[in-house]
Write a protein that holds these residues in place. Structure first.
Motif, PDB file in Angstrom:
ATOM      1  N   VAL A 194       0.866  -1.180   0.000  1.00 35.69           N
ATOM      2  CA  VAL A 194       0.000   0.000   0.000  1.00 35.69           C
ATOM      3  C   VAL A 194       0.902   1.229   0.000  1.00 35.69           C
ATOM      4  N   PRO A 195       0.728   2.157  -0.948  1.00 31.76           N
ATOM      5  CA  PRO A 195      -0.066   2.045  -2.175  1.00 31.76           C
ATOM      6  C   PRO A 195       0.495   0.921  -3.060  1.00 31.76           C
ATOM      7  N   SER A 196      -0.330   0.333  -3.879  1.00 34.73           N
ATOM      8  CA  SER A 196       0.114  -0.752  -4.740  1.00 34.73           C
ATOM      9  C   SER A 196       0.898  -0.190  -5.922  1.00 34.73           C
ATOM     10  N   PRO A 197       2.148  -0.642  -6.119  1.00 29.65           N
ATOM     11  CA  PRO A 197       2.928  -0.162  -7.275  1.00 29.65           C
ATOM     12  C   PRO A 197       2.390  -0.777  -8.563  1.00 29.65           C
ATOM     13  N   LYS A 198       2.915  -0.337  -9.686  1.00 33.48           N
ATOM     14  CA  LYS A 198       2.433  -0.805 -10.978  1.00 33.48           C
ATOM     15  C   LYS A 198       3.160  -2.067 -11.448  1.00 33.48           C
ATOM     16  N   VAL A 199       4.156  -2.514 -10.663  1.00 35.63           N
ATOM     17  CA  VAL A 199       4.952  -3.675 -11.066  1.00 35.63           C
ATOM     18  C   VAL A 199       5.104  -4.633  -9.890  1.00 35.63           C
ATOM     19  N   ASP A 200       5.449  -5.878 -10.199  1.00 36.68           N
ATOM     20  CA  ASP A 200       5.739  -6.864  -9.163  1.00 36.68           C
ATOM     21  C   ASP A 200       7.188  -6.730  -8.703  1.00 36.68           C
ATOM     22  N   SER A 201       7.506  -7.422  -7.620  1.00 35.88           N
ATOM     23  CA  SER A 201       8.849  -7.356  -7.047  1.00 35.88           C
ATOM     24  C   SER A 201       9.415  -8.761  -6.883  1.00 35.88           C
ATOM     25  N   VAL A 202      10.694  -8.833  -6.567  1.00 35.84           N
ATOM     26  CA  VAL A 202      11.338 -10.093  -6.214  1.00 35.84           C
ATOM     27  C   VAL A 202      12.286  -9.834  -5.051  1.00 35.84           C
ATOM     28  N   VAL A 203      12.532 -10.876  -4.274  1.00 38.72           N
ATOM     29  CA  VAL A 203      13.556 -10.811  -3.235  1.00 38.72           C
ATOM     30  C   VAL A 203      14.777 -11.553  -3.765  1.00 38.72           C
ATOM     31  N   ILE A 204      15.929 -10.896  -3.723  1.00 47.51           N
ATOM     32  CA  ILE A 204      17.152 -11.497  -4.231  1.00 47.51           C
ATOM     33  C   ILE A 204      18.201 -11.579  -3.122  1.00 47.51           C
ATOM     34  N   ARG A 205      19.126 -12.526  -3.297  1.00 54.53           N
ATOM     35  CA  ARG A 205      20.247 -12.636  -2.373  1.00 54.53           C
ATOM     36  C   ARG A 205      21.549 -12.452  -3.140  1.00 54.53           C
ATOM     37  N   LEU A 206      22.417 -11.598  -2.602  1.00 53.91           N
ATOM     38  CA  LEU A 206      23.764 -11.426  -3.123  1.00 53.91           C
ATOM     39  C   LEU A 206      24.726 -11.931  -2.056  1.00 53.91           C
ATOM     40  N   LYS A 207      25.363 -13.049  -2.332  1.00 55.44           N
ATOM     41  CA  LYS A 207      26.349 -13.593  -1.407  1.00 55.44           C
ATOM     42  C   LYS A 207      27.707 -13.034  -1.785  1.00 55.44           C
ATOM     43  N   VAL A 208      28.207 -12.119  -0.972  1.00 51.18           N
ATOM     44  CA  VAL A 208      29.434 -11.385  -1.309  1.00 51.18           C
ATOM     45  C   VAL A 208      30.616 -12.347  -1.341  1.00 51.18           C
ATOM     46  N   ARG A 209      31.397 -12.254  -2.403  1.00 56.00           N
ATOM     47  CA  ARG A 209      32.539 -13.153  -2.573  1.00 56.00           C
ATOM     48  C   ARG A 209      33.624 -12.829  -1.542  1.00 56.00           C
ATOM     49  N   SER A 210      34.121 -13.860  -0.870  1.00 52.07           N
ATOM     50  CA  SER A 210      35.234 -13.677   0.062  1.00 52.07           C
ATOM     51  C   SER A 210      36.566 -13.748  -0.671  1.00 52.07           C
ATOM     52  N   HIS A 211      36.553 -14.410  -1.837  1.00 54.46           N
ATOM     53  CA  HIS A 211      37.750 -14.491  -2.671  1.00 54.46           C
ATOM     54  C   HIS A 211      37.356 -14.168  -4.112  1.00 54.46           C
ATOM     55  N   GLN A 212      38.144 -13.344  -4.767  1.00 56.67           N
ATOM     56  CA  GLN A 212      37.844 -12.915  -6.127  1.00 56.67           C
ATOM     57  C   GLN A 212      38.323 -13.965  -7.140  1.00 56.67           C
ATOM     58  N   PRO A 213      37.397 -14.581  -7.891  1.00 57.37           N
ATOM     59  CA  PRO A 213      37.783 -15.632  -8.837  1.00 57.37           C
ATOM     60  C   PRO A 213      38.336 -15.109 -10.155  1.00 57.37           C
ATOM     61  N   PHE A 214      38.215 -13.805 -10.388  1.00 54.18           N
ATOM     62  CA  PHE A 214      38.638 -13.243 -11.663  1.00 54.18           C
ATOM     63  C   PHE A 214      39.945 -12.476 -11.491  1.00 54.18           C
ATOM     64  N   ASP A 215      40.926 -12.814 -12.299  1.00 60.00           N
ATOM     65  CA  ASP A 215      42.244 -12.188 -12.210  1.00 60.00           C
ATOM     66  C   ASP A 215      42.237 -10.898 -13.027  1.00 60.00           C
ATOM     67  N   ILE A 216      41.866  -9.809 -12.371  1.00 57.33           N
ATOM     68  CA  ILE A 216      41.750  -8.517 -13.046  1.00 57.33           C
ATOM     69  C   ILE A 216      42.838  -7.579 -12.515  1.00 57.33           C
ATOM     70  N   LYS A 217      43.715  -7.172 -13.396  1.00 53.66           N
ATOM     71  CA  LYS A 217      44.855  -6.355 -12.983  1.00 53.66           C
ATOM     72  C   LYS A 217      44.473  -4.896 -12.789  1.00 53.66           C
ATOM     73  N   ASP A 218      43.555  -4.394 -13.624  1.00 48.80           N
ATOM     74  CA  ASP A 218      43.138  -2.990 -13.556  1.00 48.80           C
ATOM     75  C   ASP A 218      41.615  -2.963 -13.467  1.00 48.80           C
ATOM     76  N   LYS A 219      41.101  -2.894 -12.233  1.00 40.20           N
ATOM     77  CA  LYS A 219      39.651  -2.974 -12.015  1.00 40.20           C
ATOM     78  C   LYS A 219      38.918  -1.798 -12.662  1.00 40.20           C
ATOM     79  N   ARG A 220      39.496  -0.616 -12.566  1.00 42.72           N
ATOM     80  CA  ARG A 220      38.838   0.562 -13.153  1.00 42.72           C
ATOM     81  C   ARG A 220      38.692   0.402 -14.661  1.00 42.72           C
ATOM     82  N   LYS A 221      39.726  -0.087 -15.324  1.00 44.27           N
ATOM     83  CA  LYS A 221      39.675  -0.279 -16.766  1.00 44.27           C
ATOM     84  C   LYS A 221      38.687  -1.381 -17.139  1.00 44.27           C
TER      85      LYS A 221
END
Length: 282
Positions: A194-221
């Motif tokens: 209430v008020p009812s929005p015009k769209v439906d929703s979802v509940v999501i889970r983001l499990k934050v990585r404790s170790h980075q699996p991707f070898d990225i030398k320049d994160k900004r790039k």
């Protein structure tokens, strides 16, 4: 006090002279099944601390106080403070902070408020208009948080949790995948609010990585390459990168050829490994 009963909600809001703010994306949950399910989905081993963003009337907050050692709710709208003072009066392990979460020093807040907790999580019903900025702020800040469970607009949730390399993926999909493992937990229909929005929703889970699996030398790039690749979705990734990164088409084509990537592929079809290699060579 039944905060899922619309008449109770109206009485409390009227008592405190509160009216809904469309600008702040305020929609209040009246479905009694959603908040317990969100709180119960948290991996609650040991003493957990929870940061909630935008408590609304406090229906989710109550459930978080049930499963957590300590809860800190961040509320931007100061008009809601007296309302929350009434609805959450019996929550002794709760602290409400009147602030804009985008401007808070969350690392300091966590070290100050949750020093005796075994883990810290974020759980919230996020306003639709600022969902992605909040999630990316939480991830990019590299906070000592191991899990983020949030309710978002369904379309946004599907984009955030899409598999990289599929049609549903976007730049934000790649960014989320870099920092976390994502999944959709369950749907929430529009008539739960209430008020009812015009769209439906979802509940999501983001499990934050404790170790980075991707070898990225320049994160900004890397992230710059991803943004440029998706910036013109109707064009090929090669053309988008060439048009927006200041790289000649010939140089970009040479990189794609060296990596064995088809020159006519769109960004949504590229894998995390493709983006990593392109960003290193472009």
């Amino acid at each position: 006090m039944n905060l899922y009963d619309i008449n109770t909600v109206k009485r409390i809001l009227s008592k405190h002279g509160f009216t809904f703010s469309k600008a702040l994306g305020q929609n209040f949950l009246i479905n009694p099944d959603v908040c317990p399910a969100m709180a119960n989905s948290l991996c609650a081993e040991g003493k957990i601390g929870v940061i909630e963003i935008g408590p609304g009337l406090g229906v989710l907050t109550k459930e978080l106080c049930r499963v957590a050692e300590r809860v800190v709710s961040i509320e931007l709208d100061k008009r809601l403070l007296p309302v929350l003072g009434e609805t959450l009066a019996d929550c002794s392990n709760l602290e409400i902070v009147n602030a804009d979460v985008m401007e808070l020093d969350l690392k300091h807040l966590i070290s100050e408020k949750f020093s005796d907790c075994d883990s810290v999580k974020v759980c919230a019903n996020l306003p639709y208009y600022i969902t992605s900025p909040i999630i990316m702020m939480l991830l990019e800040s590299e906070l000592p948080v191991d899990e983020i469970v949030v309710m978002v607009q369904k379309e946004a949730g599907e984009r955030l949790c899409a598999e990289v390399g599929t049609r549903g993926a976007g730049a934000v999909t790649v960014a989320v995948n870099y920092y976390a493992e994502s999944e959709i937990l369950f749907d929430v229909m529009r008539d739960s609010f209430v008020p009812s929005p015009k769209v439906d929703s979802v509940v999501i889970r983001l499990k934050v990585r404790s170790h980075q699996p991707f070898d990225i030398k320049d994160k900004r790039k890397f992230f710059s390459t991803v943004r440029c690749a998706f910036s013109q979705r109707r064009k090929t990734a090669l053309n988008s990168i060439s048009n927006t990164m200041g790289v000649s088409k010939a140089d970009a084509a040479a990189v794609f050829e060296r990596l064995g990537i088809e020159p006519n592929v769109r960004a949504e079809k590229l894998s995390m490994e493709d983006f990593v290699k392109i960003s290193e060579l472009i």
